[in-house]
Design an enzyme around this catalytic site. Structure first.
Site, PDB file in Angstrom:
ATOM      1  N   ARG A 191       1.079  -1.161   0.146  1.00  0.00           N
ATOM      2  CA  ARG A 191      -0.227   0.249  -0.016  1.00  0.00           C
ATOM      3  C   ARG A 191       0.836   1.345   0.150  1.00  0.00           C
ATOM      4  O   ARG A 191       1.665   1.456   0.948  1.00  0.00           O
ATOM      5  CB  ARG A 191      -1.128  -0.027   1.213  1.00  0.00           C
ATOM      6  CG  ARG A 191      -1.901   1.221   1.141  1.00  0.00           C
ATOM      7  CD  ARG A 191      -2.912   1.096   2.188  1.00  0.00           C
ATOM      8  NE  ARG A 191      -2.432   1.253   3.666  1.00  0.00           N
ATOM      9  CZ  ARG A 191      -3.419   1.265   4.610  1.00  0.00           C
ATOM     10  NH1 ARG A 191      -4.615   1.457   4.489  1.00  0.00           N
ATOM     11  NH2 ARG A 191      -2.882   1.295   5.766  1.00  0.00           N
ATOM     12  N   ASP A 477      -3.525   2.817  13.991  1.00  0.00           N
ATOM     13  CA  ASP A 477      -2.772   3.565  13.208  1.00  0.00           C
ATOM     14  C   ASP A 477      -3.432   5.155  12.925  1.00  0.00           C
ATOM     15  O   ASP A 477      -4.027   5.429  13.840  1.00  0.00           O
ATOM     16  CB  ASP A 477      -2.766   3.009  11.864  1.00  0.00           C
ATOM     17  CG  ASP A 477      -4.188   2.769  11.085  1.00  0.00           C
ATOM     18  OD1 ASP A 477      -5.134   3.492  11.637  1.00  0.00           O
ATOM     19  OD2 ASP A 477      -4.145   1.956   9.912  1.00  0.00           O
TER      20      ASP A 477
END
Length: 575
Positions: A191, A477
């Site tokens: 990603r 996150d």
């Protein structure tokens, strides 16, 4: 990578092949117009080769104008939402939504994705994740990685070693060596960062580079040949694409993929990608996004934590759409369930995977009852997903892989996915209103405290170079910090009334927030310890969190505003 001419035509003139440049005592061979402003040494020279930099520069010069236009379109759309307009399906692309087209067939190598594990591109994490028993590991340059120069470049080195199978890691404290298993290795997806984030340490023609083009370009350049030579056609490279809001952004990615495939002289469609649907505008663009990527797509994913943040951001000027405590904004909320159902329906209609969301729980040591309760929550969440029709799901820790696999195995039997068996025709009738229905629940002082405490601790870790942080038995996150600061901002901006002990009927304001901020800083110091608190940058993080929450206008991204601090706090990142 085979190339044509090494001469680039820019603004009517020619740029020569480049020059030798010095950085940190080391000399690197720089293409004309390309400057490295971070640490450069023997380790990073493996990644920052002249040819790789030429490839990245080629992508940047080709697509920079389209990226800038797409970002301007985002701002225009947000201005319309601020003016009272509601997001919805676009009439002009109705023909795409009603068409009978399908995406390219899913490659057999990734037909089965029932459990995927995610994590930053750190060396030990990569090895453990690839060995975890999950079907896929999504190696992350985005929300779970703090974008220091060292983290980014070491991540590229680590992935290069992982692809060729040579990666290992020696933990001297534990006297243990980590290396890849010989069999049952997870498929690797990568990603890159979102379109909005710059990379200030690689400057091309006097401007910072688009971060995702650096992440994609360097990884693809160094690894596409290894994928084909080691595994053959149909084995990638594979990607996850974050933070998109419109199909025009997917069209740019499709063009980037085609440009890369042509430069590498590999067949069109070799690169495959899954798009995270993690913004509210994108849920109305799912068919259109898949259509733009139809030769390169392997599905969509419910990025539900960022989706909650996007709901706040999209409706930042709408006082009638205040979120309740974030712990109450789960998949049972009508707008969240509708989003998941429509994603499944759309993906299966187009012949690709519908991936479920993240289980952020982590094993709780020395607390068997608490650990079992966490595992029960994961089991319940994954059971809901597989019954709804998802083809796979995400976990944040290797300790959750087996729980998730058992749930999906028990309901999918020998099928690799549910693309053909689960059509969810009822989702075809979902309306605009279903997807933006006001969430229900209460707002509490404890919710304010949790947002403040978690937001500050995550920002402090991110500024120190850590993007994946265990907090209160969850692996957090950047999405967590985004929800935390956006929700506090929303409550402040619109004077939300809090419920609960001691504050029932109290309206949110600067005085209350200031008191909570002070008290939570004291609690953080107590929880982490005086020494760790002093060594950390919690006060800097607290100030940044307060500025974000009290700003007259909600900042677009916390990470975008905070990126400049990375340069100041990390010597190897200084420009």
């Amino acid at each position: 990578m085979e190339r044509g001419s090494n001469v680039y035509v820019v603004e009517g003139g020619e740029r020569d092949r480049g020059r030798k440049m010095e950085r940190g005592g080391d000399v690197y061979d720089s293409p004309q117009g390309v400057e490295i402003r971070g640490r450069y040494d023997h380790e990073f020279a493996r990644i920052l080769s002249r040819e790789a930099l030429e490839f990245v520069a080629d992508l940047e010069r080709e697509f920079r104008p389209r990226v800038k236009y797409a970002m301007a379109c985002r701002k225009e759309a947000q201005a319309r939402y601020d003016g009272g307009e509601l997001p919805g399906f676009e009439p002009g692309s109705k023909w795409v939504r009603q068409g009978g087209w399908v995406c390219a067939p899913v490659p057999p190598a990734v037909a089965d994705r029932r459990v995927e594990i995610t994590g930053p591109v750190e060396r030990k994490m990569i090895i453990n994740a690839l060995n975890s028993g999950a079907k896929v590991f999504m190696a992350d340059f985005e929300d779970s990685l703090s974008p220091t120069w060292d983290n980014l470049m070491k991540g590229q080195v680590n992935l290069k070693d992982a692809v060729d199978g040579s990666i290992n890691f020696v933990d001297s404290d534990r006297k243990r060596e980590y290396k890849l298993n010989k069999e049952n290795i997870a498929m690797l997806f990568v990603r890159p960062r979102g379109w909005h984030l710059p990379e200030a340490h690689i400057v091309i023609d006097g401007q910072p580079t688009t971060g995702c083009l650096v992440d994609f370009g360097l990884y693809f350049y160094h690894n596409y040949a290894a994928f084909r030579s080691l595994r053959g056609a149909g084995f990638g490279p594979f990607f996850y694409l974050p933070k998109m809001e419109h199909s025009r952004e997917a069209a740019i990615w499709n063009a980037v993929f085609e440009r890369a495939e042509d430069a590498a002289r590999i067949p069109r469609g070799s690169i495959r990608a899954t798009v995270l649907i993690e913004t509210l505008p994108a849920v109305f663009q799912m068919d259109e996004i898949l259509y733009e990527l139809r030769d390169h797509s392997v599905g969509l994913n419910c990025g539900r934590w960022d989706y909650i943040f996007s709901y706040v951001k999209t409706f930042r000027a709408h006082p009638d759409r205040l979120l309740p405590d974030r712990v109450q904004v789960g998949m049972a909320q009508h707008f969240m369930k509708s989003y998941s159902d429509l994603l499944i329906h759309t993906c299966h209609k187009r012949g690709v995977h519908a991936m479920g969301g993240m289980a952020a729980q982590i094993p709780i040591k020395n607390d068997p009852a608490g650990n079992q309760a966490a595992l029960d929550l994961v089991h319940k969440d994954k059971l809901r997903e597989v019954r709804a029709g998802h083809d796979g799901t995400w976990v944040a820790h290797p300790g959750l892989v087996q729980v998730a696999i058992e749930v999906f195995n028990s309901h999918m039997a020998n099928q690799p996915n549910q693309i053909q068996s689960s059509k969810r025709l009822d989702a075809a009738n979902l309306t605009d209103e279903d997807l933006i229905q006001r969430p229900r629940g209460s707002r509490s002082l404890e919710g304010l405290r949790l947002n403040t405490r978690v937001g500050i601790q995550y920002i402090a870790a991110w500024l120190n170079g850590t993007g994946s942080v265990p907090l209160y038995n969850l692996m957090e996150d950047a999405a967590t910090a985004e929800i935390s600061r956006a929700q506090v901002w929303q409550w402040m901006k619109h004077g939300a009334v809090l419920d609960g002990d001691g504050v029932k009927g109290v309206r949110m304001g600067l005085e209350l927030f200031g008191r909570v901020l002070d008290e939570e800083m004291i609690r953080i110091e107590r929880e982490v310890g005086i020494e760790a608190f002093r060594k950390g940058i919690y006060r800097v993080a607290g100030k940044m969190f307060a500025q974000q929450c009290t700003s007259p206008v909600l900042h677009e991204f916390l990470t975008l505003d905070a990126y400049k601090h990375i340069v100041q706090l990390h010597p190897s990142s200084r420009i």
